[in-house]
Design an enzyme around this catalytic site. Structure first.
Site, PDB file in Angstrom:
ATOM      1  N   TYR A 255     -12.606  19.709 -15.160  1.00  0.00           N
ATOM      2  CA  TYR A 255     -13.325  18.441 -15.337  1.00  0.00           C
ATOM      3  C   TYR A 255     -14.472  18.382 -14.317  1.00  0.00           C
ATOM      4  O   TYR A 255     -14.271  18.690 -13.137  1.00  0.00           O
ATOM      5  CB  TYR A 255     -12.344  17.285 -15.145  1.00  0.00           C
ATOM      6  CG  TYR A 255     -12.986  15.923 -15.148  1.00  0.00           C
ATOM      7  CD1 TYR A 255     -13.786  15.524 -16.203  1.00  0.00           C
ATOM      8  CD2 TYR A 255     -12.788  15.048 -14.098  1.00  0.00           C
ATOM      9  CE1 TYR A 255     -14.383  14.274 -16.201  1.00  0.00           C
ATOM     10  CE2 TYR A 255     -13.372  13.787 -14.081  1.00  0.00           C
ATOM     11  CZ  TYR A 255     -14.173  13.412 -15.142  1.00  0.00           C
ATOM     12  OH  TYR A 255     -14.763  12.178 -15.134  1.00  0.00           O
TER      13      TYR A 255
ATOM     14  N   ASP B 202      -3.699  21.171 -12.580  1.00  0.00           N
ATOM     15  CA  ASP B 202      -4.015  19.951 -13.323  1.00  0.00           C
ATOM     16  C   ASP B 202      -3.632  20.213 -14.783  1.00  0.00           C
ATOM     17  O   ASP B 202      -4.259  21.010 -15.479  1.00  0.00           O
ATOM     18  CB  ASP B 202      -5.511  19.635 -13.193  1.00  0.00           C
ATOM     19  CG  ASP B 202      -5.896  18.336 -13.890  1.00  0.00           C
ATOM     20  OD1 ASP B 202      -5.200  17.935 -14.859  1.00  0.00           O
ATOM     21  OD2 ASP B 202      -6.901  17.715 -13.497  1.00  0.00           O
TER      22      ASP B 202
ATOM     23  N   ARG C  69       0.827  -1.220   0.000  1.00  0.00           N
ATOM     24  CA  ARG C  69       0.000   0.000   0.000  1.00  0.00           C
ATOM     25  C   ARG C  69       0.857   1.264   0.000  1.00  0.00           C
ATOM     26  O   ARG C  69       0.420   2.336  -0.406  1.00  0.00           O
ATOM     27  CB  ARG C  69      -0.987  -0.017   1.173  1.00  0.00           C
ATOM     28  CG  ARG C  69      -1.872   1.202   1.216  1.00  0.00           C
ATOM     29  CD  ARG C  69      -3.081   1.125   2.151  1.00  0.00           C
ATOM     30  NE  ARG C  69      -2.937   0.283   3.308  1.00  0.00           N
ATOM     31  CZ  ARG C  69      -2.282   0.625   4.418  1.00  0.00           C
ATOM     32  NH1 ARG C  69      -1.681   1.794   4.509  1.00  0.00           N
ATOM     33  NH2 ARG C  69      -2.218  -0.227   5.422  1.00  0.00           N
TER      34      ARG C  69
ATOM     35  N   LYS D 125      -4.984   9.491 -19.222  1.00  0.00           N
ATOM     36  CA  LYS D 125      -5.109  10.152 -20.530  1.00  0.00           C
ATOM     37  C   LYS D 125      -3.804  10.019 -21.319  1.00  0.00           C
ATOM     38  O   LYS D 125      -3.447   8.935 -21.712  1.00  0.00           O
ATOM     39  CB  LYS D 125      -5.520  11.610 -20.329  1.00  0.00           C
ATOM     40  CG  LYS D 125      -6.606  11.813 -19.270  1.00  0.00           C
ATOM     41  CD  LYS D 125      -7.897  11.085 -19.579  1.00  0.00           C
ATOM     42  CE  LYS D 125      -8.954  11.403 -18.513  1.00  0.00           C
ATOM     43  NZ  LYS D 125     -10.045  10.475 -18.486  1.00  0.00           N
TER      44      LYS D 125
HETATM   45  C1  LIG Z   1      -8.477  17.284 -16.721  1.00  0.00           C
HETATM   46  C2  LIG Z   1      -8.867  16.070 -15.954  1.00  0.00           C
HETATM   47  N1  LIG Z   1      -8.434  15.925 -14.687  1.00  0.00           N
HETATM   48  C3  LIG Z   1      -8.769  14.842 -13.947  1.00  0.00           C
HETATM   49  C4  LIG Z   1      -9.569  13.854 -14.456  1.00  0.00           C
HETATM   50  C5  LIG Z   1      -9.920  12.663 -13.602  1.00  0.00           C
HETATM   51  O1  LIG Z   1      -9.103  11.608 -13.960  1.00  0.00           O
HETATM   52  P1  LIG Z   1      -9.500  10.063 -13.744  1.00  0.00           P
HETATM   53  O2  LIG Z   1     -10.656   9.785 -14.636  1.00  0.00           O
HETATM   54  O3  LIG Z   1      -8.243   9.347 -14.089  1.00  0.00           O
HETATM   55  O4  LIG Z   1      -9.871   9.923 -12.306  1.00  0.00           O
HETATM   56  C6  LIG Z   1     -10.032  13.942 -15.779  1.00  0.00           C
HETATM   57  C7  LIG Z   1     -10.880  12.891 -16.363  1.00  0.00           C
HETATM   58  O5  LIG Z   1     -11.414  13.014 -17.437  1.00  0.00           O
HETATM   59  C8  LIG Z   1      -9.675  15.080 -16.545  1.00  0.00           C
HETATM   60  O6  LIG Z   1     -10.080  15.239 -17.815  1.00  0.00           O
END
Ligand SMILES: Cc1ncc(COP(=O)(O)O)c(C=O)c1O
Length: 396
Positions: free
Chosen positions: A114, A187, A61, A212
């Protein structure tokens, strides 16, 4: 701007070698190590590892050999001291928020992000009784107004999903420094480490949904953040006890995906730019959102802080939602699917698919219209992708 990293190697070389020091196995392709426990040479070493959250081989973990190699690769590509991975992008965002926010703290978040990130941060704000301020992130004055001496975390997403609106990372970092001792987290999922390095622009923490571009093959869900050592340690400290660890096989898949990250992103930048120009000149298209188009309202900023525009294009076609849904249903090569950043092109309708959990007024604050389409451009031959779009236009 060239991606800045601590090493002198170029980006694609780092994709292959930034994690070498973590692979002591003598295998060119590192083996997958599934063991969740590790033999200590003696009791003193067992006690030492138990007291050190950074210990490599203590308990599954806390991390695995493969997860540590993935983290080393990301730290190298983002010019960070260290990285911490988790079992999803949202998982790592949650860990960053938990690491820097305590009940009652002031927090600055953004509307343009998101949808599930917004939902997570809003629910955390309620749960921890945070004093939360959500702002329109394309205007630097809004950060100036929102950040206060007692702000503990500023979170931004750039380019934003799905509208591709940008945040001036350098400008916000300066305001954060001047006005507070908050941590500034960015992000950078849409950009990937190839197109943008937020730490080099003054941010404290860079976050990726590794699901992604970093994974790049639509076969693994993961998240990662990278930062200076003390901040990464603060996240790891929380992370290990909350438990969203990334399993060895997923970590291995991510390392494998990263081997071609530079090649993939170069192709995706090139394809997307050409398709953005094509869409912009199409009579049935109302508007195209792509950072490297001169028509993007923050194009100058894009050129300053990004190396390429990335593989994501957002566009609106004539005829609103009905025409948009018909359009994406007729596409053959580009598949109707959520998620993004993979080698194969996908297309989606944000207001009914990726951002449908947000109420309409929240979608409007994020700049999402009903006719908007989000196109994740892959590495296919660009002429084939263009023909696929052309065929869909003919049918509506
Ligand atoms: C810009 C962005 N940040 C975070 C996330 C969340 O990622 P995850 O789906 O891997 O949890 C996404 C998901 O589409 C995203 O587009």
């Amino acid at each position: 701007m060239q991606p800045t990293t601590k090493k002198t190697y170029g980006f694609q070389t780092q994709c292959l070698h930034a994690g070498d020091h973590r692979n002591q196995s003598g295998h060119v392709s590192p083996p997958i190590s599934l063991s969740t426990a590790f033999v200590f040479p003696d009791t003193t070493e067992g006690a030492r590892r138990a007291a050190d959250i950074e210990a490599d081989e203590f308990y599954g973990r806390w991390g695995s050999t493969n997860a540590r190699e993935f983290e080393a690769l990301i730290a190298g590509l983002e010019g960070a001291d260290d990285a911490v991975c988790a079992s999803s992008g949202l998982g790592i965002i949650s860990m960053v928020a938990h690491a820097f926010l305590n009940p009652g703290d002031h927090f600055v978040g953004v509307h343009a992000c998101y949808s599930e990130t917004k939902i997570l941060l809003e629910s955390l704000a309620k749960q921890l009784s945070l004093d939360a301020t959500f702002i329109q992130s394309d205007r630097i004055e809004n950060f100036e107004q929102a950040i206060r001496p007692d702000t503990k975390l500023v979170f931004a997403e750039t380019p934003a999903n799905p509208t591709l609106s940008l945040v001036d990372i350098e400008g916000v970092a300066r305001i954060v420094r001047e006005k507070s001792d908050a941590a500034f987290a960015v992000d950078s999922t849409f950009a990937s480490p190839y197109n943008q390095n937020p730490l080099a622009l003054g941010a404290d923490i860079v976050i990726h949904s590794a699901t992604k571009y970093i994974g790049g093959h639509s076969d693994v869900v993961a998240g990662v953040c990278a930062a200076r050592k003390p901040l990464a340690h603060q996240v790891r400290d929380k992370f290990s006890f909350h438990g969203p660890h990334l399993d060895p096989f997923s970590s291995w898949l991510l390392c494998r995906g990263i081997r071609t990250l530079g090649l993939r992103i170069r192709q995706q930048n090139e394809n997307a730019l050409e398709l953005a120009h094509y869409l912009e000149s199409h009579p049935k298209v109302n508007r195209v959102y792509y950072p490297m188009l001169e028509s993007h309202p923050q194009h100058t900023l894009a050129r300053r802080q990004m190396r390429g525009g990335g593989g994501m294009i957002c566009f609106e076609i004539q005829g609103g939602m009905e025409a948009s849904l018909r359009f994406i249903s007729t596409m053959q090569l580009s598949k109707l699917a959520v998620s993004l950043g993979g080698v194969s092109s996908t297309i989606t309708h944000p207001s009914s698919m990726t951002h449908n959990l947000l109420p309409r007024e929240e979608r409007e604050k994020a700049g999402i219209t009903d006719g908007m389409l989000r196109f994740s451009v892959g590495i296919e031959e660009v002429d084939d992708l263009k023909e696929d779009l052309e065929e869909a236009f003919r049918k509506i």
